[in-house]
Scaffold this active site. Structure first.
Site, PDB file in Angstrom:
ATOM      1  N   THR A 179      10.707  27.065 -21.204  1.00 48.97           N
ATOM      2  CA  THR A 179       9.728  26.393 -20.612  1.00 48.97           C
ATOM      3  C   THR A 179       8.430  25.728 -21.196  1.00 48.97           C
ATOM      4  O   THR A 179       7.166  25.638 -20.622  1.00 48.97           O
ATOM      5  CB  THR A 179       9.360  25.524 -19.718  1.00 48.97           C
ATOM      6  N   GLU A 180       7.519  27.497 -21.755  1.00 50.10           N
ATOM      7  CA  GLU A 180       6.881  27.909 -22.123  1.00 50.10           C
ATOM      8  C   GLU A 180       5.992  26.590 -22.408  1.00 50.10           C
ATOM      9  O   GLU A 180       4.843  26.501 -22.272  1.00 50.10           O
ATOM     10  CB  GLU A 180       5.954  29.212 -22.651  1.00 50.10           C
ATOM     11  N   VAL A 181       6.983  25.991 -23.844  1.00 45.00           N
ATOM     12  CA  VAL A 181       5.576  25.248 -24.410  1.00 45.00           C
ATOM     13  C   VAL A 181       5.204  24.154 -24.044  1.00 45.00           C
ATOM     14  O   VAL A 181       3.976  23.127 -23.963  1.00 45.00           O
ATOM     15  CB  VAL A 181       6.200  25.170 -26.059  1.00 45.00           C
ATOM     16  N   ILE A 207       4.059  23.586 -20.815  1.00 46.11           N
ATOM     17  CA  ILE A 207       3.172  23.624 -20.173  1.00 46.11           C
ATOM     18  C   ILE A 207       1.597  23.836 -21.144  1.00 46.11           C
ATOM     19  O   ILE A 207       0.418  24.282 -20.958  1.00 46.11           O
ATOM     20  CB  ILE A 207       3.302  24.240 -18.986  1.00 46.11           C
TER      21      ILE A 207
END
Length: 240
Positions: free
Chosen positions: A121-123, A125
């Site tokens: 899910t990094e992209v 945030i």
């Protein structure tokens, strides 16, 4: 307060991430406690293998945005799992997000229950899966890695097995552990050196650059907006 629950059975030490109140987010205290527990396992001749699992419905939600470890400390933890002279078996029965996938990538074998799901899910945030690339990219099927690095989509166990993140369904855990009990300590140690050599080359080549990239991304304006939006449970400004 203990953040890692430790149990032992017939040469298998189970380390369970035990901070369900924040979905086992990778805080500085949890990472430190896990590192200490792994050190003890590595030194104990009575430990044949380690199972890394969790309490609650989430294996790990990724980095604790309120109390994160230093990037160097997290890289050291990933490397410690890879270099531990005992096999490390990840056992997932819930959700795994972001940095939690990096921990699974460091494990030698991973089993997952049908209810498990995963997402990078990094992209979403404003950052990227930089540090965990050290353990993931040497193991993941490239096209699947591209899709999930770029989209942050959630995926299940069948896809996780196909892409190389998960080894087998959780039903195979007992058989895997019995097979490890039947193996010699020297044989396990030397076999692990063979299968982890490529991952360790990645650490030697890329770790410093990825730590710097991660630090730069987390200090950026987009990341601040993304993390604030996440904590405030709203869409970030760039959402179309």
């Amino acid at each position: 307060m203990t953040l890692v629950a430790i149990t032992e059975e017939r040469g298998i030490t189970t380390l369970a991430l035990d901070s369900p109140a924040n979905r086992n987010a990778l805080s500085a205290p949890l990472v430190a406690e896990l590192a200490d527990a792994l050190t003890d396992c590595g030194k104990d001749p009575g430990v044949r293998a380690v199972v890394l699992t969790h309490t609650g419905g989430t294996f790990s939600a990724g980095a604790d945005l309120k109390a994160p470890p230093s990037p160097y400390t997290f890289v050291d933890l990933l490397r410690q799992v890879v270099e531990l002279p005992k096999p490390v078996v990840g056992h997932v029965t819930g959700h795994v997000r972001a940095g939690g996938l990096g921990l699974l990538g460091a494990c030698d074998i991973v089993v997952a229950g049908q209810e498990a799901d995963f997402a990078l899910t990094e992209v979403r945030i404003g950052v990227a899966p930089a540090l965990i690339s050290l353990t993931l990219l040497p193991k993941l099927e490239p096209r699947a890695a591209s899709r999930h690095y770029l989209t942050g989509e959630r995926f299940g166990v069948p896809e996780a097995i196909a892409m190389g993140l998960v080894t087998a369904p959780a039903e195979e855990l007992d058989g895997i552990l019995d097979a490890l009990r039947a193996a010699s300590p020297q044989g396990l140690r030397e076999a692990k050196l063979l299968v982890t050599a490529r991952v360790l080359e990645t650490f030697e080549r890329d770790a410093e650059d990825l730590v710097r990239k991660s630090a730069t991304l987390f200090a950026s304006a987009e990341a601040r907006e993304g993390m604030t939006a996440f904590l405030e449970r709203r869409d970030p400004a760039w959402r179309l």
